[in-house]
Design an enzyme around this catalytic site. Sequence first.
Site, short mmCIF file in Angstrom:
data_model
loop_
_atom_site.label_atom_id
_atom_site.label_comp_id
_atom_site.label_asym_id
_atom_site.label_seq_id
_atom_site.Cartn_x
_atom_site.Cartn_y
_atom_site.Cartn_z
N ASN A 1 0.83 -1.20 0.00
CA ASN A 1 0.00 0.00 0.00
C ASN A 1 0.87 1.25 0.00
O ASN A 1 2.09 1.19 0.07
CB ASN A 1 -0.96 -0.03 1.19
CG ASN A 1 -2.28 0.63 0.90
OD1 ASN A 1 -2.33 1.66 0.23
ND2 ASN A 1 -3.35 0.05 1.40
N HIS A 50 22.33 1.67 14.56
CA HIS A 50 23.70 2.11 14.84
C HIS A 50 24.26 1.33 16.02
O HIS A 50 23.53 0.98 16.94
CB HIS A 50 23.74 3.60 15.19
CG HIS A 50 23.43 4.48 14.02
ND1 HIS A 50 24.39 4.91 13.14
CD2 HIS A 50 22.26 5.00 13.58
CE1 HIS A 50 23.83 5.67 12.23
NE2 HIS A 50 22.52 5.74 12.47
N ALA A 80 -1.36 -1.55 8.90
CA ALA A 80 -0.98 -0.15 8.68
C ALA A 80 -0.08 0.37 9.79
O ALA A 80 -0.33 0.15 10.98
CB ALA A 80 -2.24 0.72 8.59
N ALA A 92 -1.86 -3.47 13.14
CA ALA A 92 -1.56 -2.08 12.83
C ALA A 92 -0.82 -1.43 14.00
O ALA A 92 -1.19 -1.63 15.16
CB ALA A 92 -2.84 -1.31 12.53
N ARG A 143 4.06 -8.73 20.48
CA ARG A 143 4.07 -10.01 21.18
C ARG A 143 2.95 -10.85 20.59
O ARG A 143 1.99 -10.32 20.02
CB ARG A 143 3.89 -9.82 22.68
CG ARG A 143 2.62 -9.13 23.06
CD ARG A 143 2.53 -8.90 24.56
NE ARG A 143 1.35 -8.12 24.89
CZ ARG A 143 0.12 -8.56 24.94
NH1 ARG A 143 -0.12 -9.82 24.65
NH2 ARG A 143 -0.89 -7.79 25.25
#
Length: 155
Positions: free
Chosen positions: A53, A83, A110, A128, A148
């Site tokens: 999407n 990093h 999303a 989402a 989880r």
Amino acid sequence: MPAVLRVAGLPVPRTVRWLLMTACGLELETRAIAPGSRFFGRGVRIGRGSFVNTGCLFDSWAPVTIGANCAVGPGVMFITSTHRLGPHEQRALDIEAAPIVIGDGCWIGAGAIILPGVTVGAGAVIAAGAVVTGDCEPDRLYGGVPARPLRTLGD
């Protein structure tokens, strides 16, 4: 109505966008990539029948592989780099990267964020807004920050 991307104010059809993306080194077995996604690097492979999407981010310092028949919601981020942690004078040191693998048949909701080194098993669903920091087993629903397992999915 076919999805289009605007370049210099002119619409660019899905097939032309696909040709441009593959010419830039992306391995796309699907043309269902909505406009507005950003690809940083060539190490992206998206399998047949998958849909990405709008507004997704592929930070591909390491490879990102999305299997066949996956659905990726709007605004999903695939972040392969981080990093190395440094001392208090400069916490973000050298870049480290690890690949991301999304198995066949997955649904990434999303705004989800998939972090470096994660493998999402086939048929898994990521809710989402979830932040996935570790591997996900096949056919399970994951959600939350950090993500989880919430339940096992059946047919």
